[in-house]
Design a protein around this motif. Sequence first.
Motif, mmCIF file in Angstrom:
data_model
loop_
_atom_site.group_PDB
_atom_site.id
_atom_site.type_symbol
_atom_site.label_atom_id
_atom_site.label_comp_id
_atom_site.label_asym_id
_atom_site.label_seq_id
_atom_site.Cartn_x
_atom_site.Cartn_y
_atom_site.Cartn_z
ATOM 1 N N SER A 175 0.475 -1.138 0.303
ATOM 2 C CA SER A 175 0.166 -0.226 0.228
ATOM 3 C C SER A 175 0.691 1.177 0.155
ATOM 4 N N ASP A 176 1.530 0.915 1.070
ATOM 5 C CA ASP A 176 2.331 2.323 0.560
ATOM 6 C C ASP A 176 3.343 3.121 -0.615
ATOM 7 N N LEU A 177 4.054 1.586 -1.158
ATOM 8 C CA LEU A 177 4.274 2.185 -3.011
ATOM 9 C C LEU A 177 3.474 2.565 -3.410
ATOM 10 N N ILE A 178 2.198 1.903 -3.294
ATOM 11 C CA ILE A 178 1.325 1.826 -4.705
ATOM 12 C C ILE A 178 1.209 3.870 -4.055
ATOM 13 N N GLU A 179 0.578 3.960 -3.097
ATOM 14 C CA GLU A 179 0.770 5.690 -2.180
ATOM 15 C C GLU A 179 1.116 6.101 -3.090
ATOM 16 N N ARG A 180 3.097 5.813 -2.712
ATOM 17 C CA ARG A 180 4.017 6.905 -2.992
ATOM 18 C C ARG A 180 4.419 7.049 -4.306
ATOM 19 N N ILE A 181 4.325 6.304 -4.942
ATOM 20 C CA ILE A 181 4.083 6.193 -6.384
ATOM 21 C C ILE A 181 2.937 6.859 -7.409
ATOM 22 N N ALA A 182 1.606 7.266 -6.685
ATOM 23 C CA ALA A 182 0.838 7.812 -6.613
ATOM 24 C C ALA A 182 0.952 7.534 -8.663
ATOM 25 N N PRO A 183 0.377 6.559 -9.632
ATOM 26 C CA PRO A 183 -0.277 6.312 -10.792
ATOM 27 C C PRO A 183 -1.547 6.599 -10.979
ATOM 28 N N LYS A 184 -1.953 6.658 -11.955
ATOM 29 C CA LYS A 184 -3.918 6.607 -11.953
ATOM 30 C C LYS A 184 -4.267 5.767 -11.789
ATOM 31 N N ALA A 185 -3.588 4.773 -12.366
ATOM 32 C CA ALA A 185 -4.462 3.095 -11.947
ATOM 33 C C ALA A 185 -2.875 2.102 -11.210
ATOM 34 N N VAL A 186 -3.700 0.897 -10.595
ATOM 35 C CA VAL A 186 -2.720 -0.528 -9.921
ATOM 36 C C VAL A 186 -3.247 -1.545 -10.788
ATOM 37 N N ILE A 187 -2.539 -2.656 -11.033
ATOM 38 C CA ILE A 187 -3.218 -4.066 -11.294
ATOM 39 C C ILE A 187 -2.271 -4.928 -10.221
ATOM 40 N N THR A 188 -3.210 -5.160 -9.682
ATOM 41 C CA THR A 188 -1.771 -6.432 -8.139
ATOM 42 C C THR A 188 -1.980 -7.722 -8.919
ATOM 43 N N LEU A 189 -1.337 -8.152 -9.495
ATOM 44 C CA LEU A 189 -0.687 -9.536 -9.925
ATOM 45 C C LEU A 189 -0.681 -10.451 -8.783
ATOM 46 N N HIS A 190 0.472 -11.430 -9.437
ATOM 47 C CA HIS A 190 1.119 -12.882 -8.742
ATOM 48 C C HIS A 190 0.270 -12.845 -7.170
ATOM 49 N N SER A 191 -0.836 -12.812 -7.036
ATOM 50 C CA SER A 191 -1.804 -13.368 -5.905
ATOM 51 C C SER A 191 -3.300 -14.026 -5.984
ATOM 52 N N LYS A 192 -3.480 -14.344 -5.112
ATOM 53 C CA LYS A 192 -4.531 -15.190 -5.232
ATOM 54 C C LYS A 192 -5.916 -14.290 -4.375
ATOM 55 N N HIS A 193 -5.331 -13.490 -3.783
ATOM 56 C CA HIS A 193 -6.292 -12.230 -3.390
ATOM 57 C C HIS A 193 -6.078 -10.878 -4.112
ATOM 58 N N PRO A 194 -5.736 -10.383 -4.793
ATOM 59 C CA PRO A 194 -5.877 -9.284 -5.463
ATOM 60 C C PRO A 194 -6.446 -8.067 -4.728
ATOM 61 N N HIS A 195 -7.851 -8.462 -4.687
ATOM 62 C CA HIS A 195 -8.835 -7.822 -4.186
ATOM 63 C C HIS A 195 -8.605 -7.393 -2.619
ATOM 64 N N SER A 196 -8.079 -7.647 -2.180
ATOM 65 C CA SER A 196 -8.051 -7.097 -0.912
ATOM 66 C C SER A 196 -6.249 -6.636 -0.525
ATOM 67 N N GLN A 197 -6.277 -5.406 -2.093
ATOM 68 C CA GLN A 197 -4.730 -4.701 -1.813
ATOM 69 C C GLN A 197 -6.178 -3.637 -1.116
ATOM 70 N N HIS A 198 -5.063 -2.886 -0.423
ATOM 71 C CA HIS A 198 -5.075 -1.394 -0.241
ATOM 72 C C HIS A 198 -4.309 -0.574 -0.879
ATOM 73 N N THR A 199 -5.204 -0.090 -1.905
ATOM 74 C CA THR A 199 -4.655 0.786 -2.580
ATOM 75 C C THR A 199 -4.813 2.155 -2.609
ATOM 76 N N ARG A 200 -5.056 2.761 -1.592
ATOM 77 C CA ARG A 200 -5.240 3.960 -0.457
ATOM 78 C C ARG A 200 -5.963 5.561 -1.809
ATOM 79 N N GLY A 201 -7.133 4.644 -2.625
ATOM 80 C CA GLY A 201 -8.029 5.776 -2.934
ATOM 81 C C GLY A 201 -7.372 6.099 -4.581
ATOM 82 N N ILE A 202 -6.136 4.975 -4.879
ATOM 83 C CA ILE A 202 -5.697 4.934 -6.601
ATOM 84 C C ILE A 202 -6.794 3.431 -6.461
#
Length: 473
Positions: free
Chosen positions: A419-446
């Motif tokens: 979550s910290d990496l996503i927030e600090r990079i601040a992209p317009k969108a994020v895709i989570t791969l290599h995970s059985k549970h990508p929907h549990s990713q807290h993207t902090r508004g991204i």
Amino acid sequence: MRDGQLTFFGGVGKSGGVQVLYGKGDQGLLFDFGVEHSSLLFPKQRTLYEPVGATPGRELRQFLLGGMTAPLFQLYDPERIRGLDEQTVLRVWGGKQFPAYEKISLFIGHMHTDHMAVLPYANPNLPVYMNRDSYSLYRGMVAGGHAEDTAARITACDDLSVVDFGEFTMQIVEMDHNATGAAGIIIDGGEHKIAYTGDWRRQGKHPEKIDRFIRLCREKRIDLLITEGTRLPSDPSAEVARQMTEDELLAQYAAIVETAEGLVYLQMSPRDLERMANMIAIAKERGREIAMEASHALIWHTAAIREGVRILEGHPALGAEIRVIDATVTAGMKVPYGTISLEELAERKDQFVYFFKFPDLAHMIELETLGSLQGRSHFIQSDYSVKIEHPDVAKFLKTYGITGHSLCNGGHAHPEALSDLIERIAPKAVITLHSKHPHSQHTRGIYAYSPEKGETAAISSILANAVQAGNRS
């Protein structure tokens, strides 16, 4: 300007096996070339108990017909797929039609099997790019029999080097993971920029590399971030345990080596050459000699000594004297060090750390019964695929009164670090791969985009969805 697009062949809703094709104009770039852990088959590894593996000589055919690798025939050695019909393979994918590019190149992020298992079957004309230390490790794995060689044209790239494909560029950025040389990439397609982390962690020896990746992504104003999410739990509110840092792990290892009365068995992955080097050096500092099984010794010598892994430049372990267990040397194998017999090691158990692999458990029968009594031995499992709880390991430890230790910190980021990496990079969108549970990713508004396996999506479409989601919030 022609828009870029992504096709997702692997790593979607699964652990491992990321295969994503970025394409723009007539140029394509496939990043990573492995097989998912949960696939029907998994490439055999000599360091493991044998999982269900492909039939020797028919591996690629079975990976393709099992939907485990991209159905793009131009990626593969024609000799390996002779007689196989492309339309038959496409039926496995529900008859989907995929983008066609005049030229496809391959990037491999690191040398774990779930990211590079298909490399040995690559087309000899396929251009392959990887970080220089990853290439050195690959040469070691081939020498040690842990991977087949490839006929593909590999270019070993320096950290931060940029490859120009005409339609877009790719910058290789070294990360921190428990495979030496692991790297991510930043793709600049002109209109849009994409960053792919590969596998990464903050609890390793080099968290500063992750900070550098974040800084580069911010400077380049990344539009779309693709990250791994291996440690995400099924329940987004669940607490995920902290893992020790690499320095903490090495300190615990040092304490065990210093106080152990008998032999120290060390079961660790030889693909983590930096940990291997540090554990060799610590053992030597505490008066222990080094014994290795033969394939580990070949990986170490080929990658660290002959190829010269850059991250180990000047490391004290490079000059260490190593003895190879003679019972592990197979016919035709040329080992770069002197050998030691199990009988001799049994007589001097209190003087050695033995870099050990799971299939050699039977060595304990001799090592723990021959020779004079030299105190209790210790067994350390350190991020190895076969865990200390494995019934065969547990049976041997109990039988011979060996003290077991699990010293692990994994190769993947904690959910909070993600979550910290996503927030600090601040992209317009994020895709989570290599995970059985990508929907549990807290993207902090991204905005989070969730692709399906076999889907092709235009970058502009993903970013438009992000804008619409922002307008609705």
